[in-house]
Design an enzyme around this catalytic site. Structure first.
Site, short mmCIF file in Angstrom:
data_model
loop_
_atom_site.label_atom_id
_atom_site.label_comp_id
_atom_site.label_asym_id
_atom_site.label_seq_id
_atom_site.Cartn_x
_atom_site.Cartn_y
_atom_site.Cartn_z
N VAL A 184 0.92 -1.36 0.00
CA VAL A 184 -0.49 -0.28 0.45
C VAL A 184 0.93 1.10 -0.16
CG1 VAL A 184 -1.49 1.45 1.11
CG2 VAL A 184 -2.45 -1.27 1.18
N CYS A 185 1.61 1.37 1.04
CA CYS A 185 2.26 2.97 1.74
C CYS A 185 3.50 3.24 0.43
CB CYS A 185 2.65 2.65 2.59
SG CYS A 185 1.85 2.64 4.31
N ALA A 186 3.72 1.85 -0.59
CA ALA A 186 4.78 1.96 -1.34
C ALA A 186 4.90 1.70 -2.81
CB ALA A 186 6.28 0.45 -1.26
#
Length: 106
Positions: free
Chosen positions: A18-20
Site C-alpha cells: 500500500v504505502c510503497a
C-alpha cells in the site's frame, strides 16, 4: 515533483503493498520512473507482499533493493560522494571501493 524536473522517484513504505506500491504505481501512470526499495518496506503478510510485487511489476514499477538503488543513483564509484554513500549503506565492500577510489585519485 514536477517542479524539480526529476523523472526518477524512489519509494519505500511501512506497507509495501500500500504505502510503497500505490504511490509508485500512480507515479508510473503519471510518466515518472518509479523505483521501490523492497527491503526498505514492511508488510503484514507474505501474500500481501507477493500481491504488491506483482501489481507493481504489471504497472511498470522497477522493483529493487535499497543498496542497489543508492549505488545506481551514485552512477560512478569515482565520484567524490561514493565513499560517503558506501559508508552510509554499511556495505562490507565499502572499504575496498574506498581504497580503489583513493588509488585512482592519487
Amino acid at each position: 515533483m514536477e517542479a524539480t524536473g526529476r523523472q526518477k522517484l524512489i519509494f519505500a513504505g511501512v506497507s509495501l503493498e500500500v504505502c510503497a506500491a500505490l504511490p509508485a504505481i500512480s507515479a508510473t501512470a503519471a510518466g515518472f520512473d518509479a523505483y521501490v526499495a523492497v527491503d526498505a518496506s514492511g508488510t503484514f503478510s507474505q501474500t500481501k507482499r507477493q500481491a504488491g510485487l506483482l501489481r507493481m511489476q504489471q504497472a511498470g514499477v522497477i522493483v529493487s533493493d535499497y543498496a542497489t538503488l543508492m549505488v545506481e543513483a551514485l552512477a560512478d564509484n569515482a565520484s567524490p560522494e561514493s565513499g560517503a554513500v558506501y559508508a552510509a549503506l554499511d556495505m562490507p565492500f565499502a572499504v575496498l571501493v574506498g581504497q580503489i577510489s583513493a588509488a585512482y585519485q592519487a
